[in-house]
Scaffold this motif. Structure first.
Motif, PDB file in Angstrom:
ATOM      1  N   ALA A  30      11.577  -6.800  -7.484  1.00  0.00           N
ATOM      2  CA  ALA A  30      11.308  -5.033  -7.798  1.00  0.00           C
ATOM      3  C   ALA A  30      12.326  -4.534  -8.417  1.00  0.00           C
ATOM      4  CB  ALA A  30      11.272  -4.515  -6.068  1.00  0.00           C
ATOM      5  N   VAL A  31      13.626  -4.988  -8.262  1.00  0.00           N
ATOM      6  CA  VAL A  31      14.724  -4.520  -9.243  1.00  0.00           C
ATOM      7  C   VAL A  31      14.262  -4.720 -10.817  1.00  0.00           C
ATOM      8  CG1 VAL A  31      16.987  -4.730  -9.656  1.00  0.00           C
ATOM      9  CG2 VAL A  31      16.293  -4.394  -7.204  1.00  0.00           C
ATOM     10  N   ARG A  32      13.796  -5.843 -10.995  1.00  0.00           N
ATOM     11  CA  ARG A  32      13.865  -6.325 -12.520  1.00  0.00           C
ATOM     12  C   ARG A  32      12.663  -5.492 -13.007  1.00  0.00           C
ATOM     13  NH1 ARG A  32      12.434 -12.410 -13.664  1.00  0.00           N
ATOM     14  NH2 ARG A  32      12.878 -11.290 -15.669  1.00  0.00           N
ATOM     15  N   VAL A  33      11.433  -5.222 -12.049  1.00  0.00           N
ATOM     16  CA  VAL A  33      10.596  -4.242 -12.795  1.00  0.00           C
ATOM     17  C   VAL A  33      10.873  -2.776 -12.731  1.00  0.00           C
ATOM     18  CG1 VAL A  33       7.949  -3.643 -12.209  1.00  0.00           C
ATOM     19  CG2 VAL A  33       8.862  -5.986 -11.948  1.00  0.00           C
ATOM     20  N   LEU A  34      11.489  -2.088 -11.622  1.00  0.00           N
ATOM     21  CA  LEU A  34      11.471  -0.858 -11.539  1.00  0.00           C
ATOM     22  C   LEU A  34      12.622  -0.128 -12.246  1.00  0.00           C
ATOM     23  CD1 LEU A  34      10.205  -0.231  -7.795  1.00  0.00           C
ATOM     24  CD2 LEU A  34       9.035  -0.157  -9.847  1.00  0.00           C
ATOM     25  N   VAL A  35      13.909  -1.138 -12.353  1.00  0.00           N
ATOM     26  CA  VAL A  35      15.165  -0.564 -12.903  1.00  0.00           C
ATOM     27  C   VAL A  35      15.091  -0.911 -14.518  1.00  0.00           C
ATOM     28  CG1 VAL A  35      17.529  -0.483 -12.917  1.00  0.00           C
ATOM     29  CG2 VAL A  35      16.153  -1.029 -10.651  1.00  0.00           C
ATOM     30  N   HIS A  36      14.800   0.513 -14.957  1.00  0.00           N
ATOM     31  CA  HIS A  36      14.724   0.133 -16.523  1.00  0.00           C
ATOM     32  C   HIS A  36      16.253   0.300 -17.291  1.00  0.00           C
ATOM     33  CE1 HIS A  36      10.308   0.715 -16.180  1.00  0.00           C
ATOM     34  NE2 HIS A  36      10.598   1.824 -15.597  1.00  0.00           N
ATOM     35  N   GLY A  37      16.274  -0.369 -18.295  1.00  0.00           N
ATOM     36  CA  GLY A  37      17.784  -0.540 -18.883  1.00  0.00           C
ATOM     37  C   GLY A  37      18.630  -1.325 -18.059  1.00  0.00           C
ATOM     38  N   THR A 126      -3.333  -5.855   2.878  1.00  0.00           N
ATOM     39  CA  THR A 126      -3.642  -4.563   2.250  1.00  0.00           C
ATOM     40  C   THR A 126      -2.199  -4.016   1.356  1.00  0.00           C
ATOM     41  OG1 THR A 126      -5.719  -4.187   3.225  1.00  0.00           O
ATOM     42  CG2 THR A 126      -4.801  -2.299   1.973  1.00  0.00           C
ATOM     43  N   THR A 127      -1.460  -3.710   2.500  1.00  0.00           N
ATOM     44  CA  THR A 127      -0.176  -3.170   2.023  1.00  0.00           C
ATOM     45  C   THR A 127       0.715  -4.309   1.271  1.00  0.00           C
ATOM     46  OG1 THR A 127      -0.065  -2.261   4.524  1.00  0.00           O
ATOM     47  CG2 THR A 127       1.956  -2.399   3.357  1.00  0.00           C
ATOM     48  N   LEU A 128       0.673  -5.506   1.279  1.00  0.00           N
ATOM     49  CA  LEU A 128       1.478  -6.298   0.514  1.00  0.00           C
ATOM     50  C   LEU A 128       0.710  -6.300  -0.654  1.00  0.00           C
ATOM     51  CD1 LEU A 128       3.618  -8.230   0.387  1.00  0.00           C
ATOM     52  CD2 LEU A 128       2.187 -10.037   1.123  1.00  0.00           C
ATOM     53  N   LEU A 129      -0.321  -6.507  -0.995  1.00  0.00           N
ATOM     54  CA  LEU A 129      -1.099  -6.527  -2.226  1.00  0.00           C
ATOM     55  C   LEU A 129      -1.117  -5.118  -2.885  1.00  0.00           C
ATOM     56  CD1 LEU A 129      -4.243  -8.706  -1.161  1.00  0.00           C
ATOM     57  CD2 LEU A 129      -2.500  -9.426  -2.525  1.00  0.00           C
ATOM     58  N   GLY A 130      -0.931  -4.062  -2.214  1.00  0.00           N
ATOM     59  CA  GLY A 130      -0.881  -2.845  -2.700  1.00  0.00           C
ATOM     60  C   GLY A 130       0.423  -2.890  -3.462  1.00  0.00           C
ATOM     61  N   PHE A 131       1.594  -3.076  -2.858  1.00  0.00           N
ATOM     62  CA  PHE A 131       2.843  -2.967  -3.452  1.00  0.00           C
ATOM     63  C   PHE A 131       3.100  -4.268  -4.418  1.00  0.00           C
ATOM     64  CE2 PHE A 131       7.544  -4.113  -3.165  1.00  0.00           C
ATOM     65  CZ  PHE A 131       7.881  -2.948  -3.694  1.00  0.00           C
ATOM     66  N   THR A 132       2.659  -5.160  -4.178  1.00  0.00           N
ATOM     67  CA  THR A 132       2.777  -6.125  -5.241  1.00  0.00           C
ATOM     68  C   THR A 132       2.079  -6.114  -6.466  1.00  0.00           C
ATOM     69  OG1 THR A 132       1.655  -8.111  -4.144  1.00  0.00           O
ATOM     70  CG2 THR A 132       3.907  -7.910  -3.511  1.00  0.00           C
ATOM     71  N   GLY A 133       0.917  -5.726  -6.290  1.00  0.00           N
ATOM     72  CA  GLY A 133      -0.210  -5.515  -7.412  1.00  0.00           C
ATOM     73  C   GLY A 133       0.351  -4.512  -8.327  1.00  0.00           C
ATOM     74  N   ALA A 134       0.912  -3.192  -7.391  1.00  0.00           N
ATOM     75  CA  ALA A 134       1.254  -2.037  -8.444  1.00  0.00           C
ATOM     76  C   ALA A 134       2.777  -2.782  -9.179  1.00  0.00           C
ATOM     77  CB  ALA A 134       1.821  -1.208  -7.201  1.00  0.00           C
ATOM     78  N   LEU A 135       3.570  -3.367  -8.711  1.00  0.00           N
ATOM     79  CA  LEU A 135       4.567  -4.166  -9.485  1.00  0.00           C
ATOM     80  C   LEU A 135       4.310  -4.706 -10.586  1.00  0.00           C
ATOM     81  CD1 LEU A 135       7.156  -5.247  -6.536  1.00  0.00           C
ATOM     82  CD2 LEU A 135       7.526  -3.377  -8.312  1.00  0.00           C
ATOM     83  N   ALA A 136       3.481  -5.847 -10.215  1.00  0.00           N
ATOM     84  CA  ALA A 136       2.863  -6.538 -11.285  1.00  0.00           C
ATOM     85  C   ALA A 136       2.244  -5.846 -12.518  1.00  0.00           C
ATOM     86  CB  ALA A 136       1.987  -7.672 -10.679  1.00  0.00           C
ATOM     87  N   VAL A 137       1.191  -4.987 -12.156  1.00  0.00           N
ATOM     88  CA  VAL A 137       0.446  -4.348 -13.274  1.00  0.00           C
ATOM     89  C   VAL A 137       1.272  -3.453 -13.883  1.00  0.00           C
ATOM     90  CG1 VAL A 137      -0.479  -2.356 -11.779  1.00  0.00           C
ATOM     91  CG2 VAL A 137      -1.702  -3.299 -13.754  1.00  0.00           C
ATOM     92  N   ALA A 147      -1.181   3.190 -23.043  1.00  0.00           N
ATOM     93  CA  ALA A 147      -1.231   3.094 -21.577  1.00  0.00           C
ATOM     94  C   ALA A 147      -1.075   4.417 -20.825  1.00  0.00           C
ATOM     95  CB  ALA A 147      -0.056   2.282 -21.125  1.00  0.00           C
ATOM     96  N   THR A 148      -2.111   4.443 -19.744  1.00  0.00           N
ATOM     97  CA  THR A 148      -2.193   5.471 -18.919  1.00  0.00           C
ATOM     98  C   THR A 148      -1.387   5.429 -17.683  1.00  0.00           C
ATOM     99  OG1 THR A 148      -3.946   4.806 -17.908  1.00  0.00           O
ATOM    100  CG2 THR A 148      -4.459   6.228 -19.806  1.00  0.00           C
ATOM    101  N   MET A 149      -0.604   4.307 -17.645  1.00  0.00           N
ATOM    102  CA  MET A 149       0.192   4.048 -16.241  1.00  0.00           C
ATOM    103  C   MET A 149       1.675   3.969 -16.741  1.00  0.00           C
ATOM    104  SD  MET A 149      -0.227   0.717 -13.732  1.00  0.00           S
ATOM    105  CE  MET A 149      -1.696   0.756 -13.806  1.00  0.00           C
ATOM    106  N   ARG A 150       2.104   5.246 -16.594  1.00  0.00           N
ATOM    107  CA  ARG A 150       3.564   5.519 -17.208  1.00  0.00           C
ATOM    108  C   ARG A 150       4.506   5.446 -16.180  1.00  0.00           C
ATOM    109  NH1 ARG A 150       3.594   4.279 -22.469  1.00  0.00           N
ATOM    110  NH2 ARG A 150       2.222   5.305 -23.594  1.00  0.00           N
ATOM    111  N   THR A 151       4.126   5.565 -14.926  1.00  0.00           N
ATOM    112  CA  THR A 151       5.208   5.528 -13.692  1.00  0.00           C
ATOM    113  C   THR A 151       4.787   4.714 -12.619  1.00  0.00           C
ATOM    114  OG1 THR A 151       4.226   7.363 -12.490  1.00  0.00           O
ATOM    115  CG2 THR A 151       5.791   8.011 -14.240  1.00  0.00           C
ATOM    116  N   PHE A 152       5.623   4.456 -11.826  1.00  0.00           N
ATOM    117  CA  PHE A 152       5.049   3.350 -10.662  1.00  0.00           C
ATOM    118  C   PHE A 152       4.390   4.063  -9.820  1.00  0.00           C
ATOM    119  CE2 PHE A 152       6.162   1.314  -6.461  1.00  0.00           C
ATOM    120  CZ  PHE A 152       5.534   0.115  -7.033  1.00  0.00           C
ATOM    121  N   GLY A 153       4.679   5.381  -9.482  1.00  0.00           N
ATOM    122  CA  GLY A 153       3.507   6.237  -8.715  1.00  0.00           C
ATOM    123  C   GLY A 153       2.091   6.018  -9.238  1.00  0.00           C
ATOM    124  N   ASP A 154       2.056   6.152 -10.760  1.00  0.00           N
ATOM    125  CA  ASP A 154       0.743   5.982 -11.245  1.00  0.00           C
ATOM    126  C   ASP A 154       0.143   4.474 -10.845  1.00  0.00           C
ATOM    127  OD1 ASP A 154       0.670   8.216 -12.430  1.00  0.00           O
ATOM    128  OD2 ASP A 154       1.527   7.491 -14.447  1.00  0.00           O
TER     129      ASP A 154
END
Length: 219
Positions: A30-37, A126-137, A147-154
């Motif tokens: 999650a840190v590698r994906v979400l923390v830019h820079g 469902t909870t796990l796949l939702g979080f990890t799927g969002a991270l992966a994509v 791309a239309t998916m600019r934020t993790f919320g998207d």
């Protein structure tokens, strides 16, 4: 019996280390994906942490295989969940239900009913796949051209809509890997929806059948 006792002893001893390794793997990814820079040093540290956690999963899989006394291919066929978790470590928390039931059996407590197990598996999945799927994509989509998916919320919104088989179409993956992940999320969403719907329908049928059996004759 000796092999079974050794297996049970190993499961009890490895429970906490595996849980810690699962948390470390998920946090590092999650840190590698979400923390830019992220600096190169921290990125390398997260990569090493994920590899170390995966090596723990691989060692656990190997020990379980040896204790089973089965050939490798037969062990893979009869332990599909363990195999999938080894290949996709982000799904490691799915084994929480198995651990819970193992501890209940060890203490002589009854297992969860089949419908309860389906609901728990489905909810956790469902909870796990939702979080990890969002991270992966999100890792492939956030900086892709067009791309239309600019934020993790998207990404979370898209994953929830996809798992629910709604598919609004307001946010869609544009990269090849993003679309590949989308196919997997769609398949998992359909499977989970089918499992929950089938289990709930079967439970209703059993309840209505029990009521009919208990009804006095002539009514």
């Amino acid at each position: 019996m000796e092999d079974d006792s050794r297996k049970a002893r190993w499961e009890r001893q490895s429970e906490v280390p595996l849980a810690l390794a699962s948390a470390a793997y998920l946090c590092a990814y999650a840190v590698r994906v979400l923390v830019h820079g992220l600096s190169d040093g921290w990125r390398a540290f997260c990569l090493v942490l994920t590899l170390m956690a995966w090596s723990v999963f691989a060692a656990d899989y190997a020990v379980r295989w040896r204790l089973s006394g089965k050939r490798l291919l037969r062990f893979v066929r009869t332990h599909l969940l363990d195999t999938v978790v080894l290949l996709l470590p982000l799904l490691r928390p799915l084994r929480v239900v198995n651990i819970y039931e193992t501890r209940r059996r060890h203490h002589g407590e009854p297992r969860l009913p089949i419908y309860g197990r389906v609901i728990v598996y489905a909810g956790l999945s469902t909870t796990l796949l939702g979080f990890t799927g969002a991270l992966a994509v999100y890792s492939f989509e956030y900086d892709a051209p067009g791309a239309t998916m600019r934020t993790f919320g998207d990404a979370v919104w898209w994953t929830c809509a996809t798992l629910a088989t709604v598919g609004y179409g307001d946010i869609t993956p544009v990269t090849a890997m993003g679309r590949t992940i989308a196919v997997g999320v769609m398949a998992c969403g359909l499977a989970l929806l089918g499992a929950v719907t089938g289990s709930f329908s079967s439970w209703l049928i059993q309840v209505f059948s029990r009521e009919d059996d208990e009804r006095p004759p002539g009514r």
